[in-house]
Design an enzyme around this catalytic site. Structure first.
Site, PDB file in Angstrom:
ATOM      1  N   ARG A 195       0.793  -1.238   0.000  1.00 12.06           N
ATOM      2  CA  ARG A 195       0.000   0.000   0.000  1.00 12.06           C
ATOM      3  C   ARG A 195       0.822   1.283   0.000  1.00 12.06           C
ATOM      4  O   ARG A 195       0.518   2.191  -0.766  1.00 12.06           O
ATOM      5  CB  ARG A 195      -1.011   0.008   1.162  1.00 12.06           C
ATOM      6  N   CYS A 217      15.021  -4.106  -3.366  1.00  6.72           N
ATOM      7  CA  CYS A 217      15.811  -3.239  -4.241  1.00  6.72           C
ATOM      8  C   CYS A 217      14.911  -2.324  -5.059  1.00  6.72           C
ATOM      9  O   CYS A 217      14.840  -2.435  -6.287  1.00  6.72           O
ATOM     10  CB  CYS A 217      16.680  -4.096  -5.148  1.00  6.72           C
TER      11      CYS A 217
END
Ligand SMILES: *Cc1c(COP(=O)(O)O)cnc(C)c1O
Length: 420
Positions: free
Chosen positions: A313, A344
Site C-alpha cells: 500500500r 531493491c
C-alpha cells in the site's frame, strides 16, 4: 475500533502477546483479531438491521479462508472478482445465494464456473461481457441473474489510484449508455435483470460522493422501471474509509446507513453492500523486526525485515500506516526515521521522517491497519517467501497461512528440458 492494546507496555492482539507470537512464528507476519472482524461486520449489519440487506464482504480485501469463515459465520456473503476468489468463498462455506461476482475482465471460463456454482448475481461491467454471459448461460440452459455496474461519473477515493467511478475510469458501463444496455439485456434469453450496481472507489472518507452517486442511481432505477425493467436489487458496492491515523475521520456506518436509507427509501429494493476495508482494515497488523539502523548522509533509516512485497500500500498508493513499537519504553528519546524494507526499489518505504522512540536492531514494529489490501496483495518479489498470516481469537492463535520453505517457493518452476 480494534483489539490491539498495550498491557504493561507490551502490544497484544486480543489476549496474545505479540512479542511471544513473533518468537513462536518468526517475523515478519500478519496478525488478525477475530473479535475485530466480527465487531466490524456486526456494526455494519446493525446499521441496516431494519432493511432487506445482503452484506457481500469484498474478498480481495483479505481473502484468507479462515477470515472468510469468520465472516460467513456472522452471516456475510462474498463479493468475488475472480474464479480463485469464488473458489475460496465456496471452500469457506459461503452460500452461493450470497455471492456476487464483480470485475471488469471476467473470462468466459470464470463466467462459466460461476454459472455452474449458481451464484446470486453477476455485476456486468460492459456490453461484450453481457453478450458473453448471455451466450454461455444459454448453452447451459440457464439464465444468469445480473446487475449492470453503472459508472455514475462521480469523483471519489482518497487517491487517484483507488477512484473507480469517474467517466475516465475503466470501471462500469458509461452513464450515458446505461438505459440502452439494459434494453439490450432485457431482450436476452440467457440473462435475467435483477438490479443495478455501483461502486465508486475506496477509502472514501466523506458521505458526499456516495450520496451524489446513489441519488443518480435512484433516478436511473425509476427510468429503468419506466422502460419496463424489473429492478429488485440495488448493489451499492463498498468503499467506506477507515481511520488510518493520518487525521481523516471517515463517516460512521450509522451515518452512511442513514443517508442511504433516505436516498433509497422509495425504491423498494434489496440493498447489497460489498464492504472490504471497513471490515478487515483495522483487524490486522503486520509485525516486522528491525534488521539494522543505518545512518545515511542526511537521514537515519530503520531497515525492517518486511518489504513492499509484503505490504504494497505505501508504494502503490502513498498510503499512511501508523507504526507502533511492540514493546514500549517510555524512557527512550524520540528520533526521526525513514522506515524502509530490504527490497531493491526506492518505493520500498513504509514511512518518511517518522518520529518514533529510538529503535535498535532486533526490536519489533507493528505496522497498523494492515488487515485490508495487505496479505492479499503480497508477492514473492526478490524471491521472498509469502509471510504467514496468524488469526487470533481470545488467547488462542492459529497459523492460517504458513510461510513456505525456499523449496516450496519454487515448486511450480521447472528447468526447460534443453537446459538439463
Ligand atoms: C474493491 C471493491 C470493493 C471493496 O472496496 P472497499 O473499499 O474495500 O470497501 C467492493 N466492490 C468492488 C466492485 C470492488 O472492486
Amino acid at each position: 475500533m480494534h483489539h490491539f492494546t498495550y498491557r504493561n507496555d507490551r502490544l497484544f492482539a486480543e489476549e496474545v502477546d505479540l512479542t511471544a507470537l513473533a518468537d513462536a512464528v518468526g517475523t515478519p507476519f500478519y496478525v488478525y483479531c477475530e473479535a475485530t472482524l466480527r465487531r466490524h461486520l456486526r456494526i455494519f449489519a446493525d446499521a441496516f438491521a431494519d432493511t432487506d440487506t445482503l452484506i457481500a464482504y469484498s474478498v480481495k480485501a483479505s481473502s484468507n479462508i479462515s477470515v472468510l469463515k469468520v465472516l460467513a459465520s456472522e452471516g456475510a456473503g462474498a463479493d468475488v472478482v475472480s474464479a480463485g476468489e469464488l473458489h475460496r468463498a465456496l471452500i469457506a462455506g459461503v452460500a452461493p445465494r450470497k455471492i456476487v461476482f464483480s470485475g471488469v475482465g471476467k473470462t468466459r471460463d470464470e463466467l462459466s464456473f460461476a454459472l455452474d456454482a449458481n451464484i446470486y448475481q453477476f455485476n456486468v461491467e460492459s456490453e461484450p461481457e453481457l453478450i458473453a454471459l448471455d451466450e454461455i448461460a444459454q448453452t447451459k440452459g440457464l439464465r444468469a441473474p445480473i446487475a449492470l455496474r453503472i459508472n455514475p461519473d462521480v469523483a471519489a477515493g482518497a487517491h487517484e489510484n483507488i477512484s473507480t467511478g469517474k467517466s475516465e475510469d475503466k470501471f462500469g458501463v458509461p452513464w450515458s449508455r446505461a438505459r440502452a444496455l439494459y434494453a439490450t439485456a432485457r431482450a436476452m434469453k440467457g440473462v435475467e435483470i435483477k438490479g443495478v450496481d455501483v461502486h465508486i472507489g475506496s477509502q472514501i472518507d466523506d458521505l458526499a460522493p456516495f450520496e451524489a452517486a446513489f441519488k443518480k442511481i435512484a433516478v436511473l432505477i425509476n427510468d429503468l422501471r419506466a422502460d419496463g425493467c424489473t429492478i429488485e436489487r440495488l448493489d451499492l458496492g463498498g468503499g467506506l474509509g477507515i481511520p488510518y491515523g493520518e487525521g481523516a475521520t471517515p463517516p460512521h456506518p450509522q451515518a452512511y446507513a442513514q443517508m442511504i436509507k433516505q436516498v433509497t427509501a422509495s425504491l423498494g429494493v434489496q440493498l447489497i453492500f460489498e464492504p472490504g476495508r471497513m471490515i478487515a482494515g483495522n483487524a490486522g497488523a503486520l509485525v516486522a523486526r528491525v534488521i539494522y539502523i543505518k545512518d545515511g548522509a542526511s537521514r537515519r533509516f530503520i531497515i525492517l525485515d518486511a518489504g513492499m512485497n509484503d505490504l504494497m500500500r505505501p508504494a502503490l498508493y502513498d498510503a499512511y500506516h501508523e507504526l507502533w513499537p511492540v514493546v514500549k519504553d517510555n524512557n527512550k528519546a524520540s528520533e526521526d526515521y525513514d522506515v524502509v524494507g530490504p527490497i531493491c526499489e526506492s518505493t520500498d518505504r513504509f514511512a518518511k521522517a517518522r518520529t518514533l522512540p529510538r529503535q535498535n536492531t532486533g526490536d519489533l514494529i507493528a505496522i497498523m491497519s494492515a488487515g485490508a489490501y495487505g496479505a492479499s496483495q503480497t508477492s514473492q518479489y526478490n524471491t521472498r517467501p509469502l509471510i504467514p498470516e496468524i488469526l487470533v481469537s481470545g488467547g488462542r492463535y492459529a497459523i492460517i497461512r504458513k510461510r513456505p520453505t525456499l523449496d516450496e517457493m519454487m515448486d511450480g518452476e521447472a528447468i526447460a528440458d534443453w537446459l538439463r
